[in-house]
Design an enzyme around this catalytic site. Structure first.
Site, PDB file in Angstrom:
ATOM      1  N   PHE A   1       5.233  -1.646  -1.581  1.00 15.26           N
ATOM      2  CA  PHE A   1       6.161  -2.380  -0.726  1.00 15.26           C
ATOM      3  C   PHE A   1       5.703  -2.219   0.720  1.00 15.26           C
ATOM      4  O   PHE A   1       4.707  -1.549   1.007  1.00 15.26           O
ATOM      5  CB  PHE A   1       7.593  -1.862  -0.916  1.00 15.26           C
ATOM      6  CG  PHE A   1       7.784  -0.412  -0.518  1.00 15.26           C
ATOM      7  CD1 PHE A   1       8.343  -0.081   0.704  1.00 15.26           C
ATOM      8  CD2 PHE A   1       7.417   0.612  -1.371  1.00 15.26           C
ATOM      9  CE1 PHE A   1       8.509   1.249   1.068  1.00 15.26           C
ATOM     10  CE2 PHE A   1       7.592   1.945  -1.027  1.00 15.26           C
ATOM     11  CZ  PHE A   1       8.140   2.264   0.204  1.00 15.26           C
TER      12      PHE A   1
ATOM     13  N   GLY B   1      12.118   0.721  -2.853  1.00 15.68           N
ATOM     14  CA  GLY B   1      10.746   1.203  -3.010  1.00 15.68           C
ATOM     15  C   GLY B   1      10.650   2.705  -2.825  1.00 15.68           C
ATOM     16  O   GLY B   1       9.988   3.408  -3.602  1.00 15.68           O
TER      17      GLY B   1
ATOM     18  N   LYS C   1      -1.066   6.358  -6.424  1.00 16.03           N
ATOM     19  CA  LYS C   1      -0.626   6.297  -5.036  1.00 16.03           C
ATOM     20  C   LYS C   1       0.108   7.574  -4.631  1.00 16.03           C
ATOM     21  O   LYS C   1      -0.119   8.113  -3.546  1.00 16.03           O
ATOM     22  CB  LYS C   1       0.291   5.083  -4.832  1.00 16.03           C
ATOM     23  CG  LYS C   1       0.846   4.966  -3.418  1.00 16.03           C
ATOM     24  CD  LYS C   1       1.813   3.800  -3.302  1.00 16.03           C
ATOM     25  CE  LYS C   1       2.423   3.744  -1.908  1.00 16.03           C
ATOM     26  NZ  LYS C   1       3.431   2.667  -1.785  1.00 16.03           N
TER      27      LYS C   1
ATOM     28  N   ASP D   1      11.474   9.274   6.990  1.00 16.98           N
ATOM     29  CA  ASP D   1      11.242   8.227   7.985  1.00 16.98           C
ATOM     30  C   ASP D   1       9.742   8.004   8.017  1.00 16.98           C
ATOM     31  O   ASP D   1       8.965   8.948   8.210  1.00 16.98           O
ATOM     32  CB  ASP D   1      11.760   8.601   9.372  1.00 16.98           C
ATOM     33  CG  ASP D   1      11.912   7.359  10.242  1.00 16.98           C
ATOM     34  OD1 ASP D   1      12.614   6.426   9.825  1.00 16.98           O
ATOM     35  OD2 ASP D   1      11.308   7.304  11.341  1.00 16.98           O
TER      36      ASP D   1
ATOM     37  N   HIS E   1       0.908   9.073   2.121  1.00  8.73           N
ATOM     38  CA  HIS E   1       1.612   9.833   3.154  1.00  8.73           C
ATOM     39  C   HIS E   1       2.885  10.441   2.593  1.00  8.73           C
ATOM     40  O   HIS E   1       3.206  11.605   2.851  1.00  8.73           O
ATOM     41  CB  HIS E   1       1.922   8.931   4.339  1.00  8.73           C
ATOM     42  CG  HIS E   1       2.658   7.660   3.999  1.00  8.73           C
ATOM     43  ND1 HIS E   1       2.275   6.810   2.969  1.00  8.73           N
ATOM     44  CD2 HIS E   1       3.766   7.084   4.533  1.00  8.73           C
ATOM     45  CE1 HIS E   1       3.098   5.788   2.909  1.00  8.73           C
ATOM     46  NE2 HIS E   1       4.030   5.935   3.834  1.00  8.73           N
TER      47      HIS E   1
ATOM     48  N   SER F   1      18.436   7.245   1.747  1.00  3.59           N
ATOM     49  CA  SER F   1      17.746   5.958   1.790  1.00  3.59           C
ATOM     50  C   SER F   1      18.403   4.990   0.827  1.00  3.59           C
ATOM     51  O   SER F   1      18.893   5.386  -0.231  1.00  3.59           O
ATOM     52  CB  SER F   1      16.275   6.112   1.414  1.00  3.59           C
ATOM     53  OG  SER F   1      15.615   4.859   1.408  1.00  3.59           O
TER      54      SER F   1
ATOM     55  N   TYR G   1       3.886  -2.493   4.041  1.00  4.62           N
ATOM     56  CA  TYR G   1       2.555  -2.946   4.459  1.00  4.62           C
ATOM     57  C   TYR G   1       1.469  -2.594   3.447  1.00  4.62           C
ATOM     58  O   TYR G   1       0.278  -2.754   3.740  1.00  4.62           O
ATOM     59  CB  TYR G   1       2.210  -2.322   5.821  1.00  4.62           C
ATOM     60  CG  TYR G   1       3.163  -2.710   6.918  1.00  4.62           C
ATOM     61  CD1 TYR G   1       2.992  -3.882   7.651  1.00  4.62           C
ATOM     62  CD2 TYR G   1       4.267  -1.911   7.216  1.00  4.62           C
ATOM     63  CE1 TYR G   1       3.874  -4.244   8.646  1.00  4.62           C
ATOM     64  CE2 TYR G   1       5.156  -2.268   8.212  1.00  4.62           C
ATOM     65  CZ  TYR G   1       4.962  -3.435   8.925  1.00  4.62           C
ATOM     66  OH  TYR G   1       5.849  -3.794   9.914  1.00  4.62           O
TER      67      TYR G   1
END
Length: 210
Positions: free
Chosen positions: A167, A21, A190, A80, A195, A17, A169
């Site tokens: 970052f 974020g 968080k 992803d 997720h 990546s 949504y």
């Protein structure tokens, strides 16, 4: 080779990546663990983003992991992830980062989502959504058995942004049980429930158990 054996033989893990974020969240999670792993963002090795032409989070995660492993010669992990809104048939889904056309333009993506949901809202209507994260781990580019880890985070979609953290949504993702958006959570808070945090914990657990 089991993943616990892999951990004994390797110290470098390429993160497929270039998203600042995501890199920050991965680094924070690994820093809290006593594991001898150095996470190397693929950009530090001059590896460009892979072409994401899969039709699912799983396909794209595997594509990105193989791409990073091929160009680095090291084990790689790819994330992803995206936001799925059932009222929009699962959109923006795998196209979350480029929903409005320009990859990584969070403001434009959030604006488009708000506009897309506006005709579906009625008085007191709650529109739900879920953040989905799939992690794919490969020991090498041609690994025939990629390891897959998944996390799903349920929430509601607001009509306007709230919060300064996170970052994507995050500012629209409302957590009624906490009375906050994802963007109003501290990073540590968080990472425990998100997720990506769920998928990462499953990955970490696989490393430290046989």
């Amino acid at each position: 080779m089991t993943q616990s054996t892999w951990l004994e033989k390797h110290t470098d893990l390429v993160l497929a990546s270039n998203n600042k974020g995501k890199i920050s969240e991965f680094n924070h999670i690994f820093e809290t663990l006593n594991l001898p792993i150095q996470v190397i963002p693929q950009g530090h090795l001059q590896i460009e983003d892979a072409v994401e032409d899969g039709l699912s989070f799983i396909e794209n995660a595997i594509l990105k992991a193989r791409h990073a492993a091929k160009h680095s010669g090291k084990p790689a992990i790819a994330d992803d992830s995206g936001l799925c809104v059932p009222a929009l048939g699962g959109a923006p889904g795998i196209y979350s980062a480029r929903y409005a056309g320009e990859h990584g333009n969070d403001s434009a993506n959030n604006h488009k989502l708000i506009q897309a949901l506006q005709p579906l809202r009625q008085k007191h209507t709650i529109i739900t959504g879920m953040f989905v994260c799939v992690l794919a781990f490969v020991e090498h580019a041609e690994d025939p058995l990629p390891k897959i880890f998944q996390g799903v985070w349920q929430g509601e979609i607001l009509t306007e942004a709230r919060g300064e953290h996170g970052f994507g949504y995050d500012p629209l993702f409302w957590l009624p049980e906490l009375g906050k958006t994802s963007a109003e959570l501290e990073k540590a808070e968080k990472n425990k429930i998100s997720h990506r945090g769920q998928a990462m914990q499953a990955f970490i657990q696989s490393l430290i158990t046989n």
